[in-house]
Design an enzyme around this catalytic site. Structure first.
Site, PDB file in Angstrom:
ATOM      1  CD  GLU A 194      -1.751  -2.339   1.634  1.00  0.00           C
ATOM      2  OE1 GLU A 194      -0.569  -2.592   1.971  1.00  0.00           O
ATOM      3  OE2 GLU A 194      -2.666  -3.202   1.699  1.00  0.00           O
ATOM      4  CD  GLU A 309     -12.945  -3.860 -14.673  1.00  0.00           C
ATOM      5  OE1 GLU A 309     -12.026  -3.048 -14.876  1.00  0.00           O
ATOM      6  OE2 GLU A 309     -12.770  -5.098 -14.645  1.00  0.00           O
TER       7      GLU A 309
END
Ligand SMILES: *[C@@H]1O[C@H](CO)[C@@H](O)[C@H](O)[C@H]1NC(C)=O
Ligand SMILES: *[C@@H]1O[C@H](CO)[C@@H](O)[C@H](O)[C@H]1NC(C)=O
Ligand SMILES: *[C@@H]1O[C@H](CO)[C@@H](O)[C@H](O)[C@H]1NC(C)=O
Ligand SMILES: *[C@@H]1O[C@H](CO)[C@@H](O)[C@H](O)[C@H]1NC(C)=O
Ligand SMILES: *[C@@H]1O[C@H](CO)[C@@H](O)[C@H](O)[C@H]1NC(C)=O
Ligand SMILES: *[C@@H]1O[C@H](CO)[C@@H](O)[C@H](O)[C@H]1NC(C)=O
Ligand SMILES: *[C@@H]1O[C@H](CO)[C@@H](O)[C@H](O)[C@H]1NC(C)=O
Ligand SMILES: *[C@@H]1O[C@H](CO)[C@@H](O)[C@H](O)[C@H]1NC(C)=O
Ligand SMILES: *[C@@H]1O[C@H](CO)[C@@H](O)[C@H](O)[C@H]1NC(C)=O
Ligand SMILES: *[C@@H]1O[C@H](CO)[C@@H](O)[C@H](O)[C@H]1NC(C)=O
Ligand SMILES: *[C@@H]1O[C@H](CO)[C@@H](O)[C@H](O)[C@H]1NC(C)=O
Ligand SMILES: CC(=O)N[C@H]1CO[C@H](CO)[C@@H](O)[C@@H]1O
Length: 526
Positions: A194, A309
């Protein structure tokens, strides 16, 4: 509260159920649904085929987008991205929009080595009144100098092609949570986490901002500059969305929308079936509930949460499932359930030749040009939403007892306006793969009894999403209309072999409506 009781009783060979519908939105109902709830995501490498270019616009695609715009008041927003967003390099000398090399071992469905030329950006000109999200390449942008050059070179092209009118927001990187583990080939070392993602995302987006300041200074204010992020593939991959935000992803306060991706399962995952996986409300709700949980965990950010998406089965869908009418019924359940838990917009993903596509924009030697069953599900969702610009609409799920049916109530300006009932019981039109209306099993029908608003008309309109069975891949109609390419290039055409204008009469404050197995209906009260 939208308390619903379902009393099932066998009446002859068909089942009768009664649904009680609350007359006003549940106390816990989400804010009204924003415009363009029904939206699309188009694979980066397929966009020139879907949209065409200046000399050859894809009018068929535009007609299909208009149909939805006419129902909801706004044409679908288009996110141009997906896996191929992280594979393209820019080549200023390329005479065509895009060239790509398909390496079947990486993916048989899309190219993984891609060059785009200046004319790629013409595809942003062909659909009037449409807003776009353009996907910049982070996969290569943060990997090598050619990728970085591409990032710098494509910013002016994209910002000039889009301008204020057509630009929704930007995106930098598709599914970066999979960058070090992707089955199509990793673009980051195993140490990817991250913190490295955030530092590279900030590095790349700051470079985009500098280019905008230079080439499109009108697109750098708070109201015109911003991103969808992090566009992770999942909730539990190598990188986690909550941790990405904790690591400072929104340090520049330029994230406008939290975008997450969602698939119900995988195309080649063992045990995936139409009835068990897609035509199953329990499975759909569980999948969406996990996203709603993420939305809640990130609510402290105060940003809208969307599925940027999504579709039925990842790896572009499974033939016989994702391209069948059953997937259209799944699409209604999925989209309406998303709306009911406060997801602000859903971008259904597609690419040329994909099994789960809503339409095939060009003829290829793999897939026939045309409108595909999933599109019809989106038309039904749009009809259920109604004009979102004119009315404040909320959607509530009506809990039913079985996982093979689903129901929703729509409230417009706080008044019950429509109810959708989706009968998800699989009815096969073909038997053992042979197309036949000779299926010896008669198609069952369920009778639903609903209470109606006290001030309601005495006749209620009924619209149906119909096909010969859950396995049908053609012959779909919505309210007697076909949107097929071969009839009028995607514009609605009334079919003469399907009943329309159906009315049910109110009796003692209730109406009864019969819904075939593998069929959806919408009742309109206003
Ligand atoms: C760019 O495209 C031109 C024209 O097709 C081609 O000759 C050239 O090799 C390409 N350059 C790269 C780096 O692929
Ligand atoms: C525009 O699209 C047509 C049809 O696909 C194609 O033949 C033509 O080369 C394209 N033009 C450019 C500039 O890419
Ligand atoms: C970070 O930005 C610099 C330019 O400011 C660029 O040279 C470099 O490639 C970028 N690195 C990554 C990983 O994005
Ligand atoms: C670039 O991608 C390759 C795989 O194509 C990977 O091995 C390498 O670690 C990546 N480099 C960086 C700087 O992310
Ligand atoms: C920036 O724009 C967002 C909406 O896109 C808005 O919520 C926010 O308040 C704005 N911030 C400033 C500082 O104007
Ligand atoms: C639907 O999914 C649930 C959870 O996986 C499962 O228990 C149930 O049997 C499924 N129902 C059907 C009709 O396949
Ligand atoms: C959200 O938080 C809950 C409670 O801490 C946790 O169980 C769940 O896994 C989190 N989900 C995501 C996707 O972050
Ligand atoms: C299908 O079309 C592609 C190019 O669009 C071509 O490369 C391929 O050879 C064709 N396959 C067959 C079986 O004709
Ligand atoms: C419908 O067809 C599927 C796939 O061939 C099969 O698994 C299923 O049992 C059939 N369902 C019915 C009700 O005949
Ligand atoms: C379908 O196939 C199954 C098993 O192969 C067979 O038992 C059944 O009779 C077939 N049904 C029809 C209508 O042909
Ligand atoms: C109606 O006609 C269309 C062709 O025009 C066909 O595809 C469809 O299956 C027919 N529908 C019914 C219910 O027979
Ligand atoms: C809101 C919207 O998209 N309306 C469209 C409806 O369809 C016509 C064409 O039939 C378009 O011109 C409108 O823009």
């Amino acid at each position: 509260m939208a308390v619903a009781s379902l009393i099932s009783a066998f009446v002859g060979s068909s089942i009768a159920s009664s649904i009680s519908v609350a007359q006003s939105p549940p106390a816990a109902a989400c804010d009204p649904i924003p415009e363009a709830f029904v939206s699309y995501s188009i694979e980066f490498s397929s966009f020139p085929e879907f949209a065409g270019n200046n000399s050859s616009p894809n009018v068929f695609s535009n007609n299909l987008l208009n149909n939805l715009g006419n129902l909801t008041g706004t044409k679908p927003y288009i996110r141009v991205g997906g896996n191929t967003q992280d594979y393209y390099l820019y080549n200023a000398s390329l005479k065509t929009a895009l060239t790509g090399i398909v390496v079947p071992s990486r993916s048989p469905d899309y190219p993984t080595t891609i060059s785009i030329g200046p004319s790629y950006f013409e595809s942003y000109n062909t659909w009037p009144d449409t807003k776009f999200v353009h996907g910049f390449n982070m996969g290569l942008g943060g990997n090598n100098s050619a990728g970085w050059e591409t990032l710098l070179e494509t910013v002016p092209l994209a910002c000039k092609a889009l301008g204020k009118e057509k630009l929704l927001w930007w995106e930098y990187g598709n599914e970066p949570d999979l960058f070090s583990t992707s089955a199509q080939g990793p673009v980051r070392p195993p140490s990817w986490n991250e913190a490295t993602y955030v530092s590279q995302w900030l590095n790349g987006t700051r470079a985009i901002k500098r280019q905008l300041e230079k080439y499109c200074p009108g697109l750098t204010s708070n109201s015109t500059y911003g991103y969808l992020a992090p566009s992770f593939a999942g909730l539990n991959n190598h990188l986690k969305p909550v941790k990405a935000f904790q690591s400072g992803l929104d340090a520049d306060k330029d994230i406008k929308i939290i975008s997450s991706h969602n698939y119900i399962g995988g195309a080649t995952q063992p045990g995936v079936t139409l009835q068990g996986t897609l035509m199953n409300h329990t499975v759909t709700a569980k999948s969406v509930d996990a996203q709603a949980q993420l939305q809640k965990n990130l609510s402290y950010l105060g940003l809208p949460f969307i599925l940027g998406e999504t579709n039925s089965l990842y790896n572009q869908g499974k033939p016989g499932l994702s391209n069948a009418f059953g997937a259209a019924l799944w699409g209604i359940d999925f989209n309406l359930y998303c709306a009911s838990v406060g997801i602000r917009r859903v971008h259904m993903h597609m690419g040329t030749n994909y099994r789960y596509q809503s339409w095939q924009p060009v003829q290829t030697n793999i897939t026939t040009l045309g409108t595909k069953p999933p599109y019809y599900g989106h038309v039904a969702v749009a009809a259920m939403m109604g004009n979102l610009k004119k009315e404040k609409t909320r959607i509530a799920n009506i809990k039913l007892d079985t996982d093979t049916e689903a129901a929703y109530a729509a409230y417009s300006n706080d008044k019950l306006s429509r109810v959708a009932i989706i009968n998800l019981r699989q009815y096969n039109y073909t038997v053992n793969g042979t197309s036949s209306v000779l299926n010896p099993v008669k198609r069952p029908s369920r009778e639903y009894t609903l209470n109606v608003p006290a001030d309601c008309r005495d006749k209620i309109g009924v619209q149906r999403l119909y096909a010969n069975g859950s396995d049908a891949i053609s012959g779909i109609s919505w309210d007697g209309l076909s949107y097929n390419w071969e009839l009028d290039n995607g514009k609605p055409v009334r079919l003469h072999n399907v009943t329309t204008g159906e009315i049910v009469k109110v009796k003692d404050g209730t109406v009864k409506v019969a819904v075939l197995d593998s069929e959806a209906v919408i009742l309109s009260f206003q």
